[in-house]
Structure formats: structure tokens, C-alpha cells
Design an enzyme around this catalytic site. Structure first.
Site, PDB file in Angstrom:
ATOM      1  N   ASP A   1       4.439 -10.017   6.074  1.00 55.82           N
ATOM      2  CA  ASP A   1       3.733 -11.005   5.242  1.00 55.82           C
ATOM      3  C   ASP A   1       4.585 -11.542   4.090  1.00 55.82           C
ATOM      4  O   ASP A   1       4.239 -12.556   3.495  1.00 55.82           O
ATOM      5  CB  ASP A   1       2.459 -10.383   4.648  1.00 55.82           C
ATOM      6  CG  ASP A   1       1.410 -10.113   5.711  1.00 55.82           C
ATOM      7  OD1 ASP A   1       1.593 -10.560   6.850  1.00 55.82           O
ATOM      8  OD2 ASP A   1       0.411  -9.445   5.393  1.00 55.82           O
TER       9      ASP A   1
ATOM     10  N   MET B   1      -0.686 -14.181  10.931  1.00 55.34           N
ATOM     11  CA  MET B   1      -1.012 -13.186   9.912  1.00 55.34           C
ATOM     12  C   MET B   1      -0.708 -13.734   8.522  1.00 55.34           C
ATOM     13  O   MET B   1       0.009 -14.726   8.379  1.00 55.34           O
ATOM     14  CB  MET B   1      -0.267 -11.887  10.187  1.00 55.34           C
ATOM     15  CG  MET B   1      -0.921 -11.088  11.303  1.00 55.34           C
ATOM     16  SD  MET B   1      -0.243  -9.441  11.458  1.00 55.34           S
ATOM     17  CE  MET B   1      -1.349  -8.742  12.692  1.00 55.34           C
TER      18      MET B   1
ATOM     19  N   GLY C   1       0.828  -1.216   0.000  1.00 57.73           N
ATOM     20  CA  GLY C   1       0.000   0.000   0.000  1.00 57.73           C
ATOM     21  C   GLY C   1       0.855   1.256   0.000  1.00 57.73           C
ATOM     22  O   GLY C   1       0.688   2.151  -0.848  1.00 57.73           O
TER      23      GLY C   1
ATOM     24  N   ARG D   1      -2.625 -12.190   4.940  1.00 58.94           N
ATOM     25  CA  ARG D   1      -3.927 -11.762   4.410  1.00 58.94           C
ATOM     26  C   ARG D   1      -4.247 -12.463   3.082  1.00 58.94           C
ATOM     27  O   ARG D   1      -5.261 -13.147   2.967  1.00 58.94           O
ATOM     28  CB  ARG D   1      -3.795 -10.256   4.225  1.00 58.94           C
ATOM     29  CG  ARG D   1      -4.894  -9.521   3.622  1.00 58.94           C
ATOM     30  CD  ARG D   1      -4.629  -8.050   3.806  1.00 58.94           C
ATOM     31  NE  ARG D   1      -4.955  -7.650   5.151  1.00 58.94           N
ATOM     32  CZ  ARG D   1      -6.130  -7.124   5.521  1.00 58.94           C
ATOM     33  NH1 ARG D   1      -7.057  -6.904   4.626  1.00 58.94           N
ATOM     34  NH2 ARG D   1      -6.359  -6.798   6.761  1.00 58.94           N
TER      35      ARG D   1
HETATM   36  O1  F6P Z   1       1.443  -6.029   8.038  1.00 58.75           O
HETATM   37  C1  F6P Z   1       0.498  -6.759   7.282  1.00 58.75           C
HETATM   38  C2  F6P Z   1      -0.508  -7.295   8.210  1.00 58.75           C
HETATM   39  O2  F6P Z   1       0.226  -7.906   9.186  1.00 58.75           O
HETATM   40  C3  F6P Z   1      -1.560  -8.279   7.667  1.00 58.75           C
HETATM   41  O3  F6P Z   1      -1.185  -9.603   7.671  1.00 58.75           O
HETATM   42  C4  F6P Z   1      -2.711  -8.032   8.611  1.00 58.75           C
HETATM   43  O4  F6P Z   1      -3.928  -8.418   8.033  1.00 58.75           O
HETATM   44  C5  F6P Z   1      -2.621  -6.577   8.820  1.00 58.75           C
HETATM   45  O5  F6P Z   1      -1.254  -6.249   8.764  1.00 58.75           O
HETATM   46  C6  F6P Z   1      -3.240  -6.104  10.121  1.00 58.75           C
HETATM   47  O6  F6P Z   1      -2.818  -4.814  10.362  1.00 58.75           O
HETATM   48  P1  F6P Z   1      -3.507  -3.756  11.326  1.00 58.75           P
HETATM   49  O7  F6P Z   1      -4.088  -4.485  12.468  1.00 58.75           O
HETATM   50  O8  F6P Z   1      -2.388  -2.838  11.703  1.00 58.75           O
HETATM   51  O9  F6P Z   1      -4.536  -3.059  10.503  1.00 58.75           O
END
Ligand code: F6P
Length: 359
Positions: free
Chosen positions: A135, A177, A112, A179
Site C-alpha cells: 500500500d 488494494m 501494524g 485501504r
Molecule cells: O497489505 C495491505 C493490504 O493489502 C490492504 O490493502 C488490504 O486491505 C489488506 O492488506 C488485506 O489483507 P488480508 O486479506 O491479508 O487481511
């Protein structure tokens, strides 16, 4: 004297501070250049909140988690909250960088943040991206820093869960984690000798997972340990989502482990417990690999900046540190592909008898 800005964006990852340290040391020692830290990610760039960083500020930073540049966040200057919907304030970023006399801006972030960096680059800011995410899902680099620290944390959790699973004859499920990509689950699952690994790239059949658990018991194993990526989903199902951010539309994931636990209890009558590792994976002191990778990335970013080559991203490719076109670098997400990247590791896991819920 040249002046280089540095900004950390997105979710944090162990090693951010190590990059900052390497940037400051390289800039000062190799070029006599000045480093300006942007506080609180893109928010600080919009508000013009900067901090001069020099040698003593980065002492000891190599072993510290988090970021010393205030908060790291997912603010997007191209879509800032406005009364009638998102507004583009990227002009202000460019103006503030110009006012601060920045010759280049090193932006450390995941997909992002680096996409925003590429957009700012297109608008004329002299940007260099440094890839970061636990990730490890950025396509153009072998590894991002923070990833191996997260794997270590998850592996240790699996070891601990195995002990207590044995003591109670339970099925222990660890949600990690990941996603869209299951890199943490796959690596930690192998290192922690999991019986089952569930990843977003391979939708699972609950009956197949249940069969594996029962098979473990039939072979005299009183307990099973399963690792589930937060983005894992059953065949024909969806990712488990807790909430959706109204401004960005980004989904907050959670519940993949609990969902599977309920399915397994119904199918096997086993005693199932869930541990969500969550943000423990993002904190803590970086492991040596991440410290070294972050340091190499930070050093390389300064060299590229001083050579006046912009819109580039630093990466690790076959052990070498290189730079590639930033725009291209952020185009794809790096997923585990049985016939491509990650394929050999999947093969190893399957050869060891680890199940993926698709058998
Ligand atoms: O940094 C990536 C990540 O760890 C993803 O795996 C996870 O879904 C997301 O960040 C969660 O991030 P936050 O809780 O900061 O929104």
C-alpha cells in the site's frame, strides 16, 4: 559471535524474501554473524519456533514472492486471544528472544507489525524495523518494497481490461488494494491510462463519475476504464466493508467496485463490469525496484543492528537509505494530499484529463 533474529509480520509483500537474503548475506559476510529466522511471525516468537538461516538457505530468494519463514500474519503478542478477552503475552516474546541468544531482532512489517515492534522495543527488546507494504502508506519512507510490484500487476490488469473494454464497448472497473491511501490506484491509473481514479482520500460523487463516462462516449470513445481503491467511498458515505475481525476489530474491505458499478449502471445505462484484483497484487516475483529496495533495507538493518542502535526503522529518503526513530516512524499513515505528498502526481493525472470523481 553475534546472533540476529529476523521476523516477517502482517500481510505479505513481494520482496520479503529478498530482505531475508540480504540480511543473511550481510550478517555472514560482513560480520561473521548468525541469523535466526522466526517462523510464522509473532506466533513463532511466542512459541519459540526458530530456524537457523545461512547462505544456502537464501540462495535464489531474491526473485521469490511470499516468505520462507512459514506464514506471515497479523498476530499481536500484546493482544493474544484468551478465554476472557485479549491477553498480553509480550513477556514471552522477550523471554524467548533472550533464551535464543538474540542480540537484535529485525522485524519486517507494515504499520501494524512495526507498531508492535516499537512496543516490544519499549519493553527492552533490541528491535530494528524494516518497512513493507504494497500500500506504500508508511509516512516516514519514500517507498516500501512490494509497492512497485503491485503497481505493475495493476497496470498490466488495466491494459488487459482496456482491450476487452474496447471489444465490447463496456465500462471496465478495476478494484485495487489501498485501504486508507490510494497510492496503488493513483500510480497504476496513470500508468494504465485510466479515465477515472477513485481513492480513499478524495470521496467521489457518483454523478461526477457518470458524467466522465458519458463524456468519454460523446468524444467517440466506446469504452472507459476506471480504477477504484478498495477504500474509496462516495461523498458522505462509508468504506465498503465485508466483515470485521471480532478479535482485532480490523475491517475486511470489499465491494467498493461493485457498489460504484451499480451506481453507474443506474446513472448511465452503460454495460459495466468489475474486476477485483485482490491478492494477486501481493504475490509474484518482485520487480527489480522492489528487489533492490528490499536488498538495501536488509543490508542496512544488519549494519544498524551490529552498531548496536536499536528502536530504529530503515527507510528510503530522497534516494538514500537511512534509519529513523521507530516510534516516530510509525506514528502517521502516508496519505495522498492534494497540497502535499502525492500532490504533484495528482496534478499530473488531472492535467492528462484523468477524473477523480470530485469535479
Ligand atoms: O497489505 C495491505 C493490504 O493489502 C490492504 O490493502 C488490504 O486491505 C489488506 O492488506 C488485506 O489483507 P488480508 O486479506 O491479508 O487481511
Amino acid at each position: 559471535m553475534k546472533r540476529i533474529g529476523v521476523l516477517t509480520g502482517g500481510g505479505d509483500a513481494p520482496g520479503l524474501n529478498a530482505v531475508l537474503r540480504a540480511v543473511v548475506r550481510t550478517a555472514e559476510r560482513a560480520y561473521g554473524a548468525e541469523v535466526i529466522g522466526i517462523l510464522d511471525g509473532f506466533k513463532g516468537l511466542l512459541d519459540g519456533r526458530f530456524r537457523h538461516l545461512c547462505g544456502p538457505d537464501v540462495r535464489e530468494l531474491i526473485r521469490m514472492g511470499g516468505t520462507v519463514l512459514g506464514t506471515t500474519n497479523r498476530d499481536n503478542p500484546f493482544a493474544c486471544p484468551g478465554e476472557d478477552g485479549p491477553i498480553d503475552r509480550s513477556d514471552e516474546c522477550l523471554e524467548n528472544a533472550r533464551k535464543a541468544g538474540l542480540d537484535a531482532l529485525i522485524i519486517i512489517g507494515g504499520d501494524g507489525t512495526l507498531r508492535i515492534a516499537a512496543d516490544l522495543g519499549r519493553r527492552g527488546l533490541n528491535v530494528i524495523g524494516v518497512p513493507k507494504t504494497i500500500d506504500n502508506d508508511l509516512a516516514s519512507t519514500d517507498y516500501t518494497f512490494g509497492f512497485w510490484t503491485a503497481i505493475d500487476t495493476a497496470t498490466e490488469a488495466l491494459d488487459r481490461l482496456r482491450d476487452t473494454a474496447e471489444s465490447h464497448h463496456r465500462v471496465m472497473l478495476l478494484e485495487v488494494m489501498g485501504r486508507h491511501a490510494g497510492w496503488i490506484a493513483l500510480h497504476a491509473g496513470i500508468a494504465g491510462a485510466a479515465d477515472v481514479i477513485l481513492i480513499p482520500e478524495i470521496p467521489y460523487d457518483p454523478h461526477s463519475v457518470a458524467k466522465t463516462v458519458v463524456r468519454c462516449q460523446e468524444r467517440g470513445r466506446a469504452s472507459s476504464v476506471l480504477v477504484v481503491a478498495e477504500g474509496a467511498m462516495p461523498r458522505g458515505g462509508e468504506m465498503a466493508v465485508v466483515a470485521v475481525d471480532p478479535t482485532t476489530g480490523v475491517k475486511r474491505l470489499g465491494g467498493a467496485g461493485e457498489r460504484l458499478a451499480r451506481e453507474l449502471e443506474a446513472l448511465t445505462r452503460c454495460d459495466v463490469r468489475v474486476t477485483v484484483l485482490g491478492h494477486l497484487q501481493r504475490g509474484g516475483s518482485p520487480v527489480a525496484f522492489d528487489r533492490i529496495l528490499a536488498t538495501r533495507f536488509g543490508e542496512a538493518a544488519v549494519h544498524v543492528a551490529m552498531e548496536g542502535r536499536f528502536n530504529r526503522m530503515i527507510r528510503l529518503a530522497d534516494g538514500r537509505i537511512e534509519d529513523v526513530d521507530l516510534d516516530e516512524a510509525v506514528r502517521e499513515t502516508k496519505l495522498i494530499d492534494p497540497r502535499g505528498l502525492g500532490g504533484p502526481l495528482l496534478k499530473t493525472a488531472r492535467a492528462l484529463g484523468i477524473a477523480f470523481g470530485d469535479e
